[in-house]
Design an enzyme around this catalytic site. Structure first.
Site, PDB file in Angstrom:
ATOM      1  N   PHE A   1       0.830  -1.212   0.000  1.00 38.36           N
ATOM      2  CA  PHE A   1       0.000   0.000   0.000  1.00 38.36           C
ATOM      3  C   PHE A   1       0.862   1.258   0.000  1.00 38.36           C
ATOM      4  CE2 PHE A   1      -1.922   3.382   2.527  1.00 38.36           C
ATOM      5  CZ  PHE A   1      -3.163   3.546   1.928  1.00 38.36           C
ATOM      6  N   ASP A   2       1.863   1.309   0.867  1.00 35.36           N
ATOM      7  CA  ASP A   2       2.718   2.499   0.968  1.00 35.36           C
ATOM      8  C   ASP A   2       3.422   2.804  -0.345  1.00 35.36           C
ATOM      9  OD1 ASP A   2       2.374   1.213   3.623  1.00 35.36           O
ATOM     10  OD2 ASP A   2       3.606   2.876   4.333  1.00 35.36           O
TER      11      ASP A   2
END
Length: 429
Positions: free
Chosen positions: A202-203
């Site tokens: 996600f990051d």
């Protein structure tokens, strides 16, 4: 996909709902019943002891199977400005997306529950976002001024992963996976719908999309101590991260990710239109693609020369590699995505191919004129030298072909600015 979350709201000492804070600090947790109380109380004490912005702590419990949710609810009842969000599915990315999209704070952030990062870095992290100077902020453990305590295995994996991101996705940020990030909430609401991953990638996906959309990413060197009790499955995480890198690379190359539209809507364009930026990076990527193209050309020439002769083999090898070279430089060297003007750009690429063909075939003709019995390896040497000359010309030519693509979205911002000036002038009347 929107996650369904159960929220226990933050209250003040009178039992009334707390007002919207400037900063929402999210702590995503999974089975952290033992450490949650100590860490949240430490963070709460820090925020209450002189932190200049109003802040809320949001504990995002993503499908814990122990007593983490119960501990979190007790903390929310005990401490002012602490709320709990519970999700039925596991995944750090899912938890952050659910909280960030629904947050009423000006800035959303997150940190790992173990508080590996020194809390003194929180103000430098969020201040540029509150002021509007930057759009995202990340803590970095890879800066020279960072102070990091962790084992050589994790250090090696982290640096290798970030090198992969720089090589494959042209990432310029230094540390994708440090659990210490913040973002302006209005930007998050526009960017998060494009982020597909709900776990550890996600990051990275968020940062790559932000960077490609022209957002400003502020980096803060941090003091960071590794948690020896970390339960992250390194092998499985690495596998999923590499799959994520492939998916995002494909989406950027095919234009499936609408970063141009985002750039036009929220990005920060070059200060001067038409001035190309990042020429050193373009040269590096162009050189890498050129090496691959040259190797492919040499292989094709060696395979075709016995069948078709020197001139025909040179023509066919050049034509095949020129099409692939133009496509690769379009996507990776100059960052042009989608199908807009693709045909005309490939046509101009073929014109540059014609020039390369004239140079190389002329060199081949001259060689056979002076040495009719030249061996294949001598032909190949002359052709490679001629290709180097043609390649330099090709780089200049391709920069001209793609000259208007990167700053094109600036026209949208310019028109919006003009409209604002017109409205302001009308209001003054």
């Amino acid at each position: 996909m929107t996650e369904i979350a159960t929220v226990v709201p933050a209250l003040d000492r009178r039992g009334a709902a707390a007002t919207a804070p400037v900063v929402d600090v999210v702590i995503p947790v999974y089975n952290e019943e033992r450490d949650l109380g100590v860490c949240v109380r430490r963070l709460h004490e820090f925020l209450s002891g002189g932190f200049p912005f109003t802040a809320r702590i949001t504990i995002a419990d993503n499908a814990s199977t122990d007593a983490t949710l119960d501990v979190a609810q007790l903390l929310a009842a005990e401490l002012d400005g602490v709320q709990v969000v519970h999700l039925d599915r596991k995944g750090r990315g899912r938890a952050l997306r659910a909280v960030w999209e629904a947050s009423d704070a000006q800035v959303v952030s997150y940190m790992d529950v173990d508080l590996s990062t020194d809390l003194n870095a929180l103000l430098p992290l969020v201040a540029p976002l509150v002021s509007g100077h930057s759009d995202l902020a990340i803590g970095t453990r890879l800066s020279r001024s960072s102070r990091v305590v962790r084992g050589p295995k994790r250090e090696f994996i982290s640096r290798c992963y970030n090198l992969i991101l720089k090589a494959s996705l042209q990432a310029r940020f230094s540390d994708a996976q440090c659990g210490f990030k913040a973002m302006r909430t209005d930007v998050a609401r526009k960017l998060l719908p494009l982020v597909q991953d709900g776990e550890w990638f996600f990051d990275t996906e968020l940062l790559v999309l932000a960077e490609r959309s022209g957002l400003r990413i502020h980096e803060v060197p941090v003091d960071w101590i590794d948690d020896p009790d970390s339960r992250v499955d390194i092998v499985d995480t690495a596998r999923k991260d590499l799959l994520g890198v492939w998916r995002v690379s494909k989406g950027l190359a095919t234009g499936a990710l609408p970063v141009d539209e985002l750039r036009a809507a929220i990005g920060r364009e070059p200060l001067v239109d038409g001035v190309p930026l990042g020429m050193v990076g373009q040269l590096v990527r162009f050189g890498i693609i050129g090496v691959v193209s040259t190797l492919a050309y040499m292989l094709l020439y060696v395979l075709l020369q016995p069948l078709a002769g020197a001139q025909a083999a040179n023509f066919l090898a050049l034509l095949i590699t020129a099409v692939g070279n133009t496509a690769a430089n379009r996507a990776f060297t100059f960052g042009v995505r989608g199908s807009t003007r693709m045909v005309s750009q490939h046509f101009q690429g073929l014109l540059l191919f014609a020039f390369a063909w004239v140079v190389t075939s002329g060199s081949l003709f001259a060689l056979h004129r002076w040495a009719p019995d030249a061996a294949v390896h001598l032909e190949l040497f002359v052709l490679v030298v001629a290709n180097l000359v043609a390649t330099l010309t090709r780089f200049v030519g391709l920069r001209f072909v793609f000259r208007n693509e990167v700053p094109a979205a600036a026209v949208v911002n310019e028109r919006a600015a003009a409209a604002q000036l017109d409205n302001r002038a009308y209001a003054e009347l």
